[in-house]
Write a protein that holds these residues in place. Sequence first.
Motif, PDB file in Angstrom:
ATOM      1  N   HIS A 144     -16.565   8.994  38.752  1.00 20.07           N
ATOM      2  CA  HIS A 144     -15.980   9.371  37.459  1.00 20.07           C
ATOM      3  C   HIS A 144     -16.880   8.731  36.615  1.00 20.07           C
ATOM      4  O   HIS A 144     -16.977   7.603  36.662  1.00 20.07           O
ATOM      5  N   ASP A 167     -17.276  13.563  37.828  1.00 18.47           N
ATOM      6  CA  ASP A 167     -16.381  14.011  36.935  1.00 18.47           C
ATOM      7  C   ASP A 167     -16.563  13.099  35.468  1.00 18.47           C
ATOM      8  O   ASP A 167     -16.376  11.969  35.715  1.00 18.47           O
ATOM      9  N   TYR A 168     -16.280  13.774  34.624  1.00 20.56           N
ATOM     10  CA  TYR A 168     -16.351  13.035  33.287  1.00 20.56           C
ATOM     11  C   TYR A 168     -14.636  13.213  32.731  1.00 20.56           C
ATOM     12  O   TYR A 168     -14.289  14.161  32.706  1.00 20.56           O
ATOM     13  N   VAL A 169     -14.193  11.927  32.534  1.00 17.91           N
ATOM     14  CA  VAL A 169     -13.019  11.689  32.062  1.00 17.91           C
ATOM     15  C   VAL A 169     -13.061  11.674  30.657  1.00 17.91           C
ATOM     16  O   VAL A 169     -13.113  10.279  30.293  1.00 17.91           O
ATOM     17  N   VAL A 216      -6.156   8.679  37.986  1.00 16.49           N
ATOM     18  CA  VAL A 216      -7.273   9.187  38.629  1.00 16.49           C
ATOM     19  C   VAL A 216      -7.698   8.622  40.013  1.00 16.49           C
ATOM     20  O   VAL A 216      -8.252   9.087  40.917  1.00 16.49           O
ATOM     21  N   SER A 269      -5.801  12.806  26.950  1.00 16.16           N
ATOM     22  CA  SER A 269      -6.517  12.778  28.239  1.00 16.16           C
ATOM     23  C   SER A 269      -5.557  13.285  29.159  1.00 16.16           C
ATOM     24  O   SER A 269      -6.435  13.812  30.159  1.00 16.16           O
ATOM     25  N   HIS A 283      -5.401  17.118  28.884  1.00 17.85           N
ATOM     26  CA  HIS A 283      -6.561  17.685  29.044  1.00 17.85           C
ATOM     27  C   HIS A 283      -7.009  17.673  30.643  1.00 17.85           C
ATOM     28  O   HIS A 283      -7.607  18.664  31.142  1.00 17.85           O
ATOM     29  N   HIS A 284      -6.625  16.692  31.181  1.00 12.25           N
ATOM     30  CA  HIS A 284      -7.044  16.602  32.660  1.00 12.25           C
ATOM     31  C   HIS A 284      -6.143  16.924  33.560  1.00 12.25           C
ATOM     32  O   HIS A 284      -6.225  16.585  34.804  1.00 12.25           O
ATOM     33  N   LYS A 285      -4.873  17.242  33.087  1.00  4.56           N
ATOM     34  CA  LYS A 285      -3.867  17.817  33.955  1.00  4.56           C
ATOM     35  C   LYS A 285      -3.323  16.551  34.788  1.00  4.56           C
ATOM     36  O   LYS A 285      -3.010  16.821  36.175  1.00  4.56           O
ATOM     37  N   LEU A 286      -3.029  15.340  34.242  1.00  2.00           N
ATOM     38  CA  LEU A 286      -2.666  14.173  35.105  1.00  2.00           C
ATOM     39  C   LEU A 286      -1.136  14.016  34.908  1.00  2.00           C
ATOM     40  O   LEU A 286      -0.675  13.839  33.801  1.00  2.00           O
TER      41      LEU A 286
END
Length: 554
Positions: free
Chosen positions: A18, A41-43, A433, A458, A461-464
């Motif tokens: 990441h 992956d770009y977080v 993550v 964030s 956007h990343h569905k965390l």
Amino acid sequence: MRGRRVLMESLASNGVRHIFGNPGTTETPLLDSLAAYPQIDYVMALHEGVAVGAASFYAQATGRTAFANVHVAPGLGNAMGSLYGALKANSPLIVTAGQQDTRMRLANPLLGHDLVAMAAPVTKWSVQAERADELAPILRRAFKVATDAPSGPVFVSLPIDVMEQETAVEPVVSDKLWRSAHLDPKGLAEVAALLLKSARPAIIAGDDVARAGAHAGLVALTEAIGASVWFEGLRAHASFPTSHPNYRQSLPGDAAQVRKVLGDADLVLLLGGPFFEDIWYASGSHFPDKAVVVQIEESSERLAFNHRLDAGLVGDMAASIAGLAAAIRARQSPEFRLAAQSRNQALAELSVREKEAHRSRLEKSWNREPSSMARVMAELRRGLPDDAVIVDESITASLDLARTFDYRGFGDYFGGRGGGIGQGFAGAIGVKVAMPDRPVVAVSGDGSAMYSIQALWSAAHHKLGIVFVVLSNREYRILKHNVDVWRKNFEAGTQHPYQQMDLTGPDLDFVPLAAGMGVEGIRVEKADDIASVVASAVASNRPYLVEIAIEGKR
């Protein structure tokens, strides 16, 4: 091979999965290369402080070197607070920033500055690649320095023209390093002998114990010698099971108070930490008079750095603790064993009394409105599953949080070091993550939450699936407490109202703030509703904000 490919191949060979970042023009070589490296992956963060904070907590959660990328001088400036926190937490972390074209260096270009000088005070090593030939060796060294004990952040400046230069110096396969120091038998015997002479031992367990996975060994050592176990005031991890009867809580913030809570301890064993990060000056030692002081560290850098020692030992933390426990068991007399059992029994009785006192305090504050800190923590615990991971920035509620939740070992608890606020929400991104299969709950004061509120975007956007809990008292309560201490310590003689410490006019309203970043939220006014709301938020498995009205200090 172009410089940007050297960078990406170096990351891939070192197991980077990441990149935590905030994009900018000078980062174009990296961003454009992502398509060729789908394994990375770009977080994305909307603020550099969030990106570096998330990377720091990711490094803590995984034990691997994390990688963050920020944008030129203002972006690095935005990240400095998080870099400081990473340094204090000993996070193995590489932070890079795109730099302006070196051919413009003397012309003072837009956004240009000496990035190496900016980052140097809060990193282990700060360097700029001046030509593409330097990229591979710089990155190889960066991963080594970041993970050398005590680990910490490294900064690398990447000029945009260097990233586009051709080079024949290709990236190398990541180094395979075994750094565990062998225990010195003589030193181990000396430390064991001191412990066997002790009648009232105390242990202060630093974060390295948790990072080394040495919980079980520390339990065995603790019970073998009948010691109390303490944590540092600010910590990244829980290095000892907090439900164990020998666990005593976190240490206070100045030498006099530390000395007082350690009481009549005749030996203090320091394990894996800087010892101590005080908040206030107080004269005298941290240790009781005539107490023997022993320290075990994984590198000689910390050993005897702040305190004179009666014995110090360098060695792998898990092996040192296990070896010491084995030496105690092998050499203890029947009299020592009985004395240790007696101390363990006394500590167990003290633990029961303290839990009863907390229950009594909780009962007395149960029906307060707004809700008391103790009640809120009890309701949070009732609503959360046993495997929830707590990312803690609860500040003045932290003592009640610690008394309410039991942390079994590494991975149950993450906190920020260094004292800078805004680490909790950003850190929760990195923890989730790193630990996608466990529910992650960030508990933050409202003032702290505003320092990294962009983390909500964030998460969306990343569905965390992170539950962000905001303890809303609409004030900087910790500062009000500190004003009280300051007035007492310095005999300031002022008693007027607290200045600039209320978050009102207008009141902060976190639910619409969260909605604007794609995160559903709810404000809870009644304590009776907290547990069910939090349970539903966790079960939704999506980012969710719960704002809880909580008592203040007005």
